[in-house]
Design an enzyme around this catalytic site. Structure first.
Site, PDB file in Angstrom:
ATOM      1  N   GLY A 156       0.839  -1.208   0.000  1.00  0.00           N
ATOM      2  CA  GLY A 156       0.000   0.000   0.000  1.00  0.00           C
ATOM      3  C   GLY A 156       0.860   1.239   0.000  1.00  0.00           C
ATOM      4  NE  ARG A 206       8.370   5.775  -0.665  1.00  0.00           N
ATOM      5  CZ  ARG A 206       9.545   5.670  -1.218  1.00  0.00           C
ATOM      6  NH1 ARG A 206      10.466   6.549  -0.933  1.00  0.00           N
ATOM      7  NH2 ARG A 206       9.816   4.694  -2.034  1.00  0.00           N
ATOM      8  CE  LYS A 225       7.866   7.540  -4.572  1.00  0.00           C
ATOM      9  NZ  LYS A 225       8.425   7.029  -5.837  1.00  0.00           N
ATOM     10  CG  ASP A 228      10.538   8.346   7.302  1.00  0.00           C
ATOM     11  OD1 ASP A 228      10.133   7.866   6.216  1.00  0.00           O
ATOM     12  OD2 ASP A 228      11.606   8.969   7.408  1.00  0.00           O
ATOM     13  CG  ASP A 233       5.340  -3.674  -4.968  1.00  0.00           C
ATOM     14  OD1 ASP A 233       5.875  -4.772  -5.191  1.00  0.00           O
ATOM     15  OD2 ASP A 233       5.948  -2.712  -4.461  1.00  0.00           O
TER      16      ASP A 233
HETATM   17  P1  AMP Z   1       9.055   1.012  -3.255  1.00  0.00           P
HETATM   18  O1  AMP Z   1      10.339   0.328  -3.050  1.00  0.00           O
HETATM   19  O2  AMP Z   1       9.200   2.503  -3.360  1.00  0.00           O
HETATM   20  O3  AMP Z   1       8.256   0.464  -4.372  1.00  0.00           O
HETATM   21  O4  AMP Z   1       8.219   0.799  -1.926  1.00  0.00           O
HETATM   22  C1  AMP Z   1       7.803  -0.463  -1.452  1.00  0.00           C
HETATM   23  C2  AMP Z   1       6.818  -0.294  -0.331  1.00  0.00           C
HETATM   24  O5  AMP Z   1       7.421   0.330   0.808  1.00  0.00           O
HETATM   25  C3  AMP Z   1       5.620   0.576  -0.688  1.00  0.00           C
HETATM   26  O6  AMP Z   1       4.501   0.038  -0.031  1.00  0.00           O
HETATM   27  C4  AMP Z   1       5.986   1.909  -0.105  1.00  0.00           C
HETATM   28  O7  AMP Z   1       4.870   2.706   0.170  1.00  0.00           O
HETATM   29  C5  AMP Z   1       6.728   1.517   1.159  1.00  0.00           C
HETATM   30  N1  AMP Z   1       7.677   2.547   1.603  1.00  0.00           N
HETATM   31  C6  AMP Z   1       8.835   2.877   1.003  1.00  0.00           C
HETATM   32  N2  AMP Z   1       9.462   3.862   1.677  1.00  0.00           N
HETATM   33  C7  AMP Z   1       8.694   4.175   2.739  1.00  0.00           C
HETATM   34  C8  AMP Z   1       8.802   5.110   3.816  1.00  0.00           C
HETATM   35  N3  AMP Z   1       9.843   5.928   3.943  1.00  0.00           N
HETATM   36  N4  AMP Z   1       7.797   5.134   4.708  1.00  0.00           N
HETATM   37  C9  AMP Z   1       6.746   4.307   4.601  1.00  0.00           C
HETATM   38  N5  AMP Z   1       6.587   3.401   3.631  1.00  0.00           N
HETATM   39  C10 AMP Z   1       7.540   3.326   2.692  1.00  0.00           C
HETATM   40 MG    MG Z   2       6.579   0.836  -5.141  1.00  0.00          MG
END
Ligand code: AMP
Ligand code: MG
Length: 472
Positions: free
Chosen positions: A86, A89, A109, A121, A244
């Site tokens: 989900g 951030r 974002k 965070d 995802d």
């Molecule tokens: P990503 O690697 O950007 O595709 O992120 C994978 C998952 O981790 C997604 O669900 C993001 O929303 C979550 N995510 C990545 N960075 C953060 C963060 N700093 N705080 C909260 N959730 C994060």
């Molecule tokens: Mg992602």
């Protein structure tokens, strides 16, 4: 003048199971780094005063008509199913229907924690925000489907990673943020009703001509096939092709540790977390098929008898490699100036790629130089290249205007990794000049721009950036 966004939200009309309502967290002192006027115009967004835009795109003010929410999804990360991801951030403000009739999401974002943040965070630091801004806009200018960047705001807050870093928020625009993982979550939960609702929504929004879950699967396959072939044509490595991060609309989404290759090597990996090279340049077509197979497994769960769907879904997925190969051939033919296909084209292309790899030539500059008197300079062993060139020139005899075609398919400018890193370093110390310059130059990637040739150079040995890191 006051800012206005003509929101027309559809995702917020779906059942609450698909999202959780969430307003962005307030930040200390937002300041506007960039605002994309052209994109704003396309979206129908009326810009306001700089400070007002900083408040809105920094998350401090929810604009009229927005219905902020975080979207729920799951996904396979490096091959393993993660049942709950989900927007951890990111917050969807809402959608507008642009002057071209296309509905697009406007999403912040890095705007703070949501119901799906887990231990994160909810924040982003300046580096990945500016990286995504530059690379996604460059991708758009290259003519490749992608999410886009509407604004970047510095928050005036410190984000803690290994060290304290300046915080920022990116305003991202997408055809939608629906992912393969958006479907997987409901299939795995056995929530057929939601799966059906989301399928109907995706069809209406992206593929109104298609019908039913198998129609959607076929349409996503076609869009993803084109997309991956386009990435291959410019030497782009996404870096985290998890389900995802695989979009239903067929756009490039979730720029993390992505990079364009300088020196051509098919097994190139940049991402520091991709230790086994799962998402290496050359593996991207295979991974796209794997991701589509996950979508197929999810979509058939809504059929009255899922077993009955298996055959059709399998056939759809199995046709993907050939489709991608067809697009790939078309793209690389164009890169060689070929409009009319011949049987030997694949060999001609493969031979050249083999030489580029052996000579460790720069991927972008070599293609751009073909047919000019600097082509030879790209090769350490030019004699072999000479032989290839003779074949190629023979082949070109039937082609009407190869140079014109090549000049609009082989970019002069790509967002080179070392330039991005240099731009981020400058931005962290308060100098946004390189950021603005990169955006400006990369907006015209197919034009020579004699004043900017320094941005065409591959990195010197001490400028090489061997690894890229996730945006987290
Ligand atoms: P990503 O690697 O950007 O595709 O992120 C994978 C998952 O981790 C997604 O669900 C993001 O929303 C979550 N995510 C990545 N960075 C953060 C963060 N700093 N705080 C909260 N959730 C994060
Ligand atoms: Mg992602």
């Amino acid at each position: 003048m006051s800012m206005h966004i003509p929101f027309d939200n559809s995702y917020a009309r779906l059942a609450p199971v698909f999202y959780s309502k969430q307003v962005p967290e307030v930040v200390k002192s937002p300041s506007l780094i960039a605002f994309n006027q052209d994109l704003a115009q396309l979206l129908g967004v009326t810009p306001g005063e700089t400070d007002e835009m900083a408040q809105v795109f920094g998350g401090n003010e929810v604009p009229a008509g927005a219905e902020p929410l975080a979207q729920l999804y799951a996904g396979h990360q490096f091959g393993n199913y993660n049942p709950q991801l989900g927007d951890g951030r990111a917050i969807l403000l809402g959608e507008t229907v642009g002057s071209d009739g296309i509905r697009r999401d406007i999403q912040l974002k890095g705007s703070g924690r949501t119901a799906y943040s887990r231990s994160g965070d909810g924040r982003a630091w300046l580096g990945p925000v500016l990286r995504e801004y530059v690379v996604s806009e460059a991708m758009h200018a290259l003519g490749i489907p992608t999410t886009r960047a509407l604004a970047a705001v510095a928050t005036g807050e410190t984000v803690w990673r290994e060290t304290g870093l300046p915080g920022a928020v990116l305003t991202r625009v997408a055809g939608s943020h629906l992912r393969v993982g958006s479907f997987e979550i409901f299939a795995r939960r056995g929530d057929t009703a939601s799966l059906k609702e989301l399928t109907k929504y995706a069809l209406q929004r992206h593929y109104p001509q298609a019908e039913g879950p198998m129609g959607l699967l076929r349409a996503v396959r076609d869009a993803q096939s084109k997309l991956i072939a386009a990435w291959m044509g410019v030497g782009f490595i996404h870096g985290v092709m998890n389900t995802d991060n695989s979009s239903i609309s067929g756009e490039t989404i979730d720029y993390g540790p992505c990079a364009f290759m300088d020196v051509y090597h098919p097994q190139t990996v940049f991402s520091s977390i991709d230790r086994n090279g799962r998402y290496a340049y050359d593996n991207q077509p295979d991974i796209a098929v794997w991701n589509l197979a996950q979508l197929a497994s999810a979509l058939i769960q809504q059929l009255d008898d899922p077993q009955e769907g298996v055959e059709e879904a399998t056939e759809i997925v199995h046709a993907m490699p050939a489709l991608m190969q067809e697009h790939w051939l078309q793209n690389f033919r164009a890169k060689l100036g070929i409009t009319t296909p011949h049987d030997g084209d694949l060999i001609l292309i493969s031979d050249l790629l083999g030489l580029i790899a052996q000579n460790q030539s720069d991927f972008t500059n070599t293609f751009r130089a073909l047919g000019t008197d600097t082509a030879r300079d790209q090769f350490t062993k030019p004699v072999e290249y000479d032989a290839w060139q003779t074949n190629w020139q023979e082949r070109m005899k039937d082609e009407p205007d190869p140079q014109a075609l090549m000049r609009r398919t082989n970019p002069a400018y790509i967002p080179r990794n070392h330039r991005i890193e240099q731009m981020i370093t400058a931005a962290v110390s308060g100098d946004y000049t390189p950021f603005h310059r990169l955006n400006q130059v990369l907006a015209q990637p197919f034009s020579d721009q004699p004043k900017n040739t320094d941005l065409r150079h591959p990195p010197t040995p001490d400028e090489v950036v061997p690894a890229t890191f996730c945006g987290t």
